[in-house]
Design a protein around this motif. Sequence first.
Motif, PDB file in Angstrom:
ATOM      1  N   ILE A 156     -39.769  72.731   0.456  1.00 15.75           N
ATOM      2  CA  ILE A 156     -40.300  73.768   0.292  1.00 15.75           C
ATOM      3  C   ILE A 156     -42.187  73.917   1.613  1.00 15.75           C
ATOM      4  O   ILE A 156     -42.337  73.089   1.204  1.00 15.75           O
ATOM      5  CB  ILE A 156     -41.154  74.491  -0.860  1.00 15.75           C
ATOM      6  CG1 ILE A 156     -39.901  74.287  -1.881  1.00 15.75           C
ATOM      7  CG2 ILE A 156     -41.567  75.742  -1.109  1.00 15.75           C
ATOM      8  CD1 ILE A 156     -40.151  74.697  -3.282  1.00 15.75           C
ATOM      9  N   THR A 157     -42.003  75.065   2.130  1.00 20.80           N
ATOM     10  CA  THR A 157     -42.943  74.546   3.159  1.00 20.80           C
ATOM     11  C   THR A 157     -43.890  76.034   2.736  1.00 20.80           C
ATOM     12  O   THR A 157     -42.797  76.792   2.745  1.00 20.80           O
ATOM     13  CB  THR A 157     -42.865  74.683   4.471  1.00 20.80           C
ATOM     14  OG1 THR A 157     -41.883  75.807   5.265  1.00 20.80           O
ATOM     15  CG2 THR A 157     -41.728  73.247   5.261  1.00 20.80           C
ATOM     16  N   LEU A 158     -44.782  76.557   3.083  1.00 20.83           N
ATOM     17  CA  LEU A 158     -45.570  77.680   2.730  1.00 20.83           C
ATOM     18  C   LEU A 158     -46.730  77.656   3.690  1.00 20.83           C
ATOM     19  O   LEU A 158     -47.479  76.715   3.952  1.00 20.83           O
ATOM     20  CB  LEU A 158     -46.213  77.717   1.478  1.00 20.83           C
ATOM     21  CG  LEU A 158     -47.472  79.278   0.438  1.00 20.83           C
ATOM     22  CD1 LEU A 158     -46.252  79.635   0.808  1.00 20.83           C
ATOM     23  CD2 LEU A 158     -47.615  78.352  -0.176  1.00 20.83           C
ATOM     24  N   VAL A 159     -47.051  78.832   4.256  1.00 20.58           N
ATOM     25  CA  VAL A 159     -47.566  78.819   5.478  1.00 20.58           C
ATOM     26  C   VAL A 159     -48.203  80.740   5.493  1.00 20.58           C
ATOM     27  O   VAL A 159     -47.381  81.585   5.171  1.00 20.58           O
ATOM     28  CB  VAL A 159     -47.650  78.397   6.874  1.00 20.58           C
ATOM     29  CG1 VAL A 159     -48.346  79.037   7.905  1.00 20.58           C
ATOM     30  CG2 VAL A 159     -46.787  77.059   7.397  1.00 20.58           C
ATOM     31  N   LEU A 160     -49.080  80.810   5.370  1.00 20.32           N
ATOM     32  CA  LEU A 160     -49.899  82.196   5.682  1.00 20.32           C
ATOM     33  C   LEU A 160     -49.827  82.352   7.281  1.00 20.32           C
ATOM     34  O   LEU A 160     -51.131  81.832   8.115  1.00 20.32           O
ATOM     35  CB  LEU A 160     -51.075  82.118   5.000  1.00 20.32           C
ATOM     36  CG  LEU A 160     -52.015  83.997   4.889  1.00 20.32           C
ATOM     37  CD1 LEU A 160     -51.144  85.485   4.545  1.00 20.32           C
ATOM     38  CD2 LEU A 160     -53.180  83.748   4.144  1.00 20.32           C
ATOM     39  N   GLU A 161     -49.313  82.997   7.684  1.00 15.79           N
ATOM     40  CA  GLU A 161     -49.520  84.400   9.205  1.00 15.79           C
ATOM     41  C   GLU A 161     -49.814  85.529   9.389  1.00 15.79           C
ATOM     42  O   GLU A 161     -50.369  85.827   7.979  1.00 15.79           O
ATOM     43  CB  GLU A 161     -47.875  83.913   9.765  1.00 15.79           C
ATOM     44  CG  GLU A 161     -47.166  82.490   9.643  1.00 15.79           C
ATOM     45  CD  GLU A 161     -47.447  81.797  10.645  1.00 15.79           C
ATOM     46  OE1 GLU A 161     -48.474  81.934  11.612  1.00 15.79           O
ATOM     47  OE2 GLU A 161     -47.350  80.396  10.893  1.00 15.79           O
ATOM     48  N   ALA A 162     -49.693  86.367  10.359  1.00 17.67           N
ATOM     49  CA  ALA A 162     -49.916  87.508  10.392  1.00 17.67           C
ATOM     50  C   ALA A 162     -49.533  88.381   9.653  1.00 17.67           C
ATOM     51  O   ALA A 162     -50.071  88.919   8.993  1.00 17.67           O
ATOM     52  CB  ALA A 162     -50.822  87.447  11.889  1.00 17.67           C
ATOM     53  N   ASP A 163     -48.192  88.515   9.912  1.00 14.08           N
ATOM     54  CA  ASP A 163     -46.854  89.024   8.480  1.00 14.08           C
ATOM     55  C   ASP A 163     -47.468  88.775   7.425  1.00 14.08           C
ATOM     56  O   ASP A 163     -46.085  89.836   6.595  1.00 14.08           O
ATOM     57  CB  ASP A 163     -45.336  89.157   9.764  1.00 14.08           C
ATOM     58  CG  ASP A 163     -44.926  88.265   9.986  1.00 14.08           C
ATOM     59  OD1 ASP A 163     -45.517  86.999   9.463  1.00 14.08           O
ATOM     60  OD2 ASP A 163     -44.221  88.113  10.070  1.00 14.08           O
ATOM     61  N   GLY A 164     -47.600  87.798   7.403  1.00 13.39           N
ATOM     62  CA  GLY A 164     -47.670  87.898   5.406  1.00 13.39           C
ATOM     63  C   GLY A 164     -47.825  86.262   5.018  1.00 13.39           C
ATOM     64  O   GLY A 164     -47.486  85.773   6.288  1.00 13.39           O
ATOM     65  N   TRP A 165     -47.262  85.596   3.881  1.00 14.14           N
ATOM     66  CA  TRP A 165     -46.370  84.617   3.584  1.00 14.14           C
ATOM     67  C   TRP A 165     -45.609  84.123   4.026  1.00 14.14           C
ATOM     68  O   TRP A 165     -44.756  85.160   3.278  1.00 14.14           O
ATOM     69  CB  TRP A 165     -46.945  84.134   2.050  1.00 14.14           C
ATOM     70  CG  TRP A 165     -48.061  84.478   1.760  1.00 14.14           C
ATOM     71  CD1 TRP A 165     -48.521  85.345   0.456  1.00 14.14           C
ATOM     72  CD2 TRP A 165     -49.010  83.220   0.732  1.00 14.14           C
ATOM     73  NE1 TRP A 165     -50.138  84.727   0.695  1.00 14.14           N
ATOM     74  CE2 TRP A 165     -50.366  83.282   0.514  1.00 14.14           C
ATOM     75  CE3 TRP A 165     -48.620  81.786   2.252  1.00 14.14           C
ATOM     76  CZ2 TRP A 165     -51.458  83.149   0.433  1.00 14.14           C
ATOM     77  CZ3 TRP A 165     -49.781  80.945   2.043  1.00 14.14           C
ATOM     78  CH2 TRP A 165     -51.659  80.694   0.878  1.00 14.14           C
ATOM     79  N   HIS A 166     -45.359  83.342   4.544  1.00 14.29           N
ATOM     80  CA  HIS A 166     -43.704  82.516   5.041  1.00 14.29           C
ATOM     81  C   HIS A 166     -43.516  81.345   4.208  1.00 14.29           C
ATOM     82  O   HIS A 166     -44.101  80.144   3.743  1.00 14.29           O
ATOM     83  CB  HIS A 166     -44.118  81.542   6.066  1.00 14.29           C
ATOM     84  CG  HIS A 166     -43.810  82.363   7.359  1.00 14.29           C
ATOM     85  ND1 HIS A 166     -42.322  83.610   8.214  1.00 14.29           N
ATOM     86  CD2 HIS A 166     -44.786  84.722   7.515  1.00 14.29           C
ATOM     87  CE1 HIS A 166     -42.684  84.486   9.314  1.00 14.29           C
ATOM     88  NE2 HIS A 166     -44.166  84.858   8.620  1.00 14.29           N
ATOM     89  N   VAL A 167     -42.420  81.219   2.827  1.00 15.74           N
ATOM     90  CA  VAL A 167     -41.878  80.420   2.311  1.00 15.74           C
ATOM     91  C   VAL A 167     -40.824  79.804   3.206  1.00 15.74           C
ATOM     92  O   VAL A 167     -40.009  80.893   2.916  1.00 15.74           O
ATOM     93  CB  VAL A 167     -42.443  80.394   0.664  1.00 15.74           C
ATOM     94  CG1 VAL A 167     -41.609  80.103  -0.025  1.00 15.74           C
ATOM     95  CG2 VAL A 167     -43.728  81.310   0.129  1.00 15.74           C
TER      96      VAL A 167
END
Length: 83
Positions: A40-51
């Motif tokens: 699982i990867t989790l990143v907060l980008e400009a358009d929201g949280w990407h999981v």
Amino acid sequence: MTTLPANASPSQPGLLSDQVLRIARLDAERVYQDLTPYRITLVLEADGWHVDYELKDPALNGGGPHYVSDPQAGTILSKRYEH
């Protein structure tokens, strides 16, 4: 690396990463049942949280679910399932 949306500030309230992961995990378990084969990867980008759930074993075909969630409300904005 965690990045904040352009309109967010570090002090602006929003969902914590563990809350975002829980929302995605509950949906993913409903569809995939067993999530142990996935990283699982989790990143907060400009358009929201990407999981993103990616297979740990590169020799396997297919993939896992991918989510973009609202950083404030936690609602899933988009999801894609790879089988």
